[in-house]
Design an enzyme around this catalytic site. Structure first.
Site, PDB file in Angstrom:
ATOM      1  N   GLU A 158       0.790  -1.324   0.294  1.00 16.99           N
ATOM      2  CA  GLU A 158      -0.019   0.359  -0.056  1.00 16.99           C
ATOM      3  C   GLU A 158       1.126   1.266   0.394  1.00 16.99           C
ATOM      4  O   GLU A 158       0.228   2.304   0.011  1.00 16.99           O
ATOM      5  CB  GLU A 158      -1.097  -0.254   1.417  1.00 16.99           C
ATOM      6  CG  GLU A 158      -1.650  -1.689   0.799  1.00 16.99           C
ATOM      7  CD  GLU A 158      -2.597  -1.256   1.972  1.00 16.99           C
ATOM      8  OE1 GLU A 158      -2.735  -0.761   3.610  1.00 16.99           O
ATOM      9  OE2 GLU A 158      -3.453  -2.078   2.408  1.00 16.99           O
ATOM     10  N   ASN A 199       2.444  -4.654  -3.216  1.00 17.56           N
ATOM     11  CA  ASN A 199       1.006  -5.316  -2.882  1.00 17.56           C
ATOM     12  C   ASN A 199       0.209  -3.720  -2.515  1.00 17.56           C
ATOM     13  O   ASN A 199       0.448  -3.084  -2.000  1.00 17.56           O
ATOM     14  CB  ASN A 199       1.082  -6.040  -2.206  1.00 17.56           C
ATOM     15  CG  ASN A 199      -0.027  -7.365  -1.687  1.00 17.56           C
ATOM     16  OD1 ASN A 199      -1.062  -7.282  -2.675  1.00 17.56           O
ATOM     17  ND2 ASN A 199      -0.976  -7.024  -0.109  1.00 17.56           N
ATOM     18  N   HIS A 235     -10.061  -7.085  -2.366  1.00 19.52           N
ATOM     19  CA  HIS A 235     -11.256  -6.405  -1.289  1.00 19.52           C
ATOM     20  C   HIS A 235     -12.104  -6.069  -1.625  1.00 19.52           C
ATOM     21  O   HIS A 235     -12.571  -5.147  -2.315  1.00 19.52           O
ATOM     22  CB  HIS A 235     -10.795  -5.683   0.235  1.00 19.52           C
ATOM     23  CG  HIS A 235      -9.341  -6.234   0.760  1.00 19.52           C
ATOM     24  ND1 HIS A 235      -9.594  -7.479   1.371  1.00 19.52           N
ATOM     25  CD2 HIS A 235      -8.228  -6.086   1.030  1.00 19.52           C
ATOM     26  CE1 HIS A 235      -8.407  -8.336   2.079  1.00 19.52           C
ATOM     27  NE2 HIS A 235      -7.448  -6.953   1.667  1.00 19.52           N
ATOM     28  N   GLU A 264      -5.529 -10.632  -1.659  1.00 14.85           N
ATOM     29  CA  GLU A 264      -6.470 -10.766  -0.361  1.00 14.85           C
ATOM     30  C   GLU A 264      -7.788 -10.976  -0.838  1.00 14.85           C
ATOM     31  O   GLU A 264      -8.884  -9.934   0.000  1.00 14.85           O
ATOM     32  CB  GLU A 264      -6.033  -9.596   0.121  1.00 14.85           C
ATOM     33  CG  GLU A 264      -4.604  -9.047   0.525  1.00 14.85           C
ATOM     34  CD  GLU A 264      -4.214  -8.571   1.592  1.00 14.85           C
ATOM     35  OE1 GLU A 264      -5.388  -7.687   1.816  1.00 14.85           O
ATOM     36  OE2 GLU A 264      -3.000  -8.163   1.770  1.00 14.85           O
ATOM     37  N   ASP A 266     -11.258 -11.596  -1.038  1.00 17.33           N
ATOM     38  CA  ASP A 266     -12.887 -11.181   0.031  1.00 17.33           C
ATOM     39  C   ASP A 266     -13.990 -10.373  -0.782  1.00 17.33           C
ATOM     40  O   ASP A 266     -13.505  -9.512  -1.808  1.00 17.33           O
ATOM     41  CB  ASP A 266     -12.653 -10.751   1.520  1.00 17.33           C
ATOM     42  CG  ASP A 266     -12.398  -9.488   2.134  1.00 17.33           C
ATOM     43  OD1 ASP A 266     -12.033  -8.872   0.982  1.00 17.33           O
ATOM     44  OD2 ASP A 266     -11.881  -9.052   2.638  1.00 17.33           O
TER      45      ASP A 266
HETATM   46  C1  XIL Z   1      -5.793  -6.829   8.408  1.00 15.43           C
HETATM   47  C2  XIL Z   1      -6.171  -8.189   8.884  1.00 15.43           C
HETATM   48  O1  XIL Z   1      -7.505  -8.736   8.298  1.00 15.43           O
HETATM   49  C3  XIL Z   1      -6.796  -7.437  10.441  1.00 15.43           C
HETATM   50  O2  XIL Z   1      -6.947  -8.669  11.430  1.00 15.43           O
HETATM   51  C4  XIL Z   1      -5.604  -6.413  11.501  1.00 15.43           C
HETATM   52  O3  XIL Z   1      -6.716  -5.821  12.440  1.00 15.43           O
HETATM   53  C5  XIL Z   1      -5.727  -5.395   9.946  1.00 15.43           C
HETATM   54  O4  XIL Z   1      -4.876  -6.261   8.951  1.00 15.43           O
HETATM   55  N1  XIL Z   1      -4.402  -4.845   3.976  1.00 15.43           N
HETATM   56  C6  XIL Z   1      -4.206  -5.839   3.838  1.00 15.43           C
HETATM   57  C7  XIL Z   1      -3.975  -6.931   5.055  1.00 15.43           C
HETATM   58  O5  XIL Z   1      -2.643  -5.732   3.539  1.00 15.43           O
HETATM   59  O6  XIL Z   1      -2.926  -6.964   5.692  1.00 15.43           O
HETATM   60  C8  XIL Z   1      -4.839  -5.896   6.251  1.00 15.43           C
HETATM   61  O7  XIL Z   1      -5.385  -6.656   7.389  1.00 15.43           O
HETATM   62  C9  XIL Z   1      -6.671  -6.127   4.978  1.00 15.43           C
HETATM   63  C10 XIL Z   1      -6.318  -4.561   4.454  1.00 15.43           C
END
Ligand code: XIL
Length: 345
Positions: A158, A199, A235, A264, A266
């Site tokens: 990020e 990422n 996401h 990641e 979802d």
């Molecule tokens: C999130 C986790 O899922 C949570 O449990 C934690 O509290 C915060 O981080 N982007 C990312 C991940 O790169 O590391 C994040 O994970 C979600 C967003």
């Protein structure tokens, strides 16, 4: 008698049915195998340790894993110089026992940093030269510890803002933009075989972010910096349109020679859950896998948790949830079946 003879003659005269390809996959591991990619999940270490049913599904279904939190800086070095590797080690060990490859997440980020670090930078007791050494040592120590055991590292996470500028984090502010190249070089030195990734989220569709990230990658490559892949967090939420151009974006990065991963995935929804929403969600998951499969360089699709029992969504997005492939009782949702239905390319 007669109709039977006719039927028999017909059957004998018919050509053998065409070979229909491999039989439908029984689970995600088989699906991954048939497509020649890795299918992974983020792992909640407390659940891995404490919940036998969670562990069983994790180890049966997935051939790739990412620590949801256990490898973040605040987890591995909560006090300066006092490393706490137990959780990260447990994940890596469990992965080896279950033939899972591992994505390391993440070396350089602006979130989940230990308080000693952020406070030290804020009060000036950690000056830039020292901060640079701290970052170098952090990357070197962590990557070396898991040398040969981690397939791919999210080296920087990020680092680009929505408007396409570099994120104003403590690294940019105190070390300047060179911290990104440094991070990749240090990681590469510590494990020359690990694939090193940049990422980000919203990289599926956000034009300024896409353009800046592409230029960043080109610039790093032009300077000989070891960068091997780009991770799309993925996401998504069904209240937004599916990012329809995603496959093209993947292709633009692939054209630079990068490996592509969905890191990641979802698909959240505004609660309550309805059958219609689950159908839409299934379609988003199906399209994400289809997009990945349409790009030769896309080799990994990882979901950010596989069960609604352990998902970051309800805690981070007010009134939203149900973002995973399995429900809270680990029962498959339509999204799970939709993934299994995606045919080999
Ligand atoms: C999130 C986790 O899922 C949570 O449990 C934690 O509290 C915060 O981080 N982007 C990312 C991940 O790169 O590391 C994040 O994970 C979600 C967003």
């Amino acid at each position: 008698m007669k109709p039977l003879i006719i039927a028999l003659a017909l059957v004998l005269a018919l050509p053998a049915p065409a070979y229909a390809g491999p039989r439908p996959p029984r689970d995600l591991r088989e699906l991954a195998h048939q497509h020649g990619i890795r299918i992974g999940t983020a792992v909640d270490i407390a659940a891995l340790r404490g919940e036998a049913d969670y562990r069983k599904v994790l180890n049966h279904q997935f051939n790739h894993v990412t620590a949801e939190n256990a490898m973040k800086w605040e987890s591995v070095e909560p006090e300066r110089g006092a490393y706490t590797w137990a959780d990260a080690d447990a994940l890596v060990q469990n992965a080896r026992r279950n033939r899972q490859r591992v994505r390391g997440h993440t070396l350089v980020w602006h979130n989940q940093l230990p308080a000693w670090l952020t406070a030290g930078v804020a009060d000036g007791s950690i000056a830039p030269a020292e901060l640079r050494r701290i970052l170098r040592d952090h990357i070197t120590t962590q990557v070396r510890r898991y040398k040969g055991k981690i397939r791919a590292w999210d080296v920087v996470n990020e680092v680009v803002e929505e408007d396409g500028s570099l994120r104003q984090n403590i690294w940019l502010t105190h070390l300047g933009p060179g911290y990104i190249a440094d991070a990749f070089r240090w990681a590469h030195r510590a494990d020359p075989h690990a694939k090193l990734f940049i990422n980000d989220y919203n990289l599926e569709w956000n034009a300024p972010k896409i353009e800046t990230t592409l230029s960043l990658v080109k610039d790093l490559q032009a300077r000989g910096v070891p960068i091997h892949g780009v991770g799309f967090q993925g996401h998504l939420g069904i209240q937004y349109d599916y990012p329809g151009d995603w496959a093209n974006v993947m292709r633009r990065f692939a054209d630079l020679g990068l490996e592509i991963a969905v890191t990641e995935l979802d698909v959240r929804m505004v609660l309550p859950v309805t059958p219609e929403k689950l159908t839409t969600q299934a379609d988003y998951y199906r399209r994400a896998l289809t997009d990945c499969l349409s790009v030769e360089a896309c080799k990994e699709l990882t979901v950010w948790g596989f069960t609604d029992r352990h998902s970051w969504v309800p805690g981070w997005f007010d009134g939203e949830g149900a973002a995973c492939l399995l429900d809270e009782d680990l029962a498959p949702k339509p999204a799970y079946r939709a993934l299994l239905g995606v045919r080999a390319r």
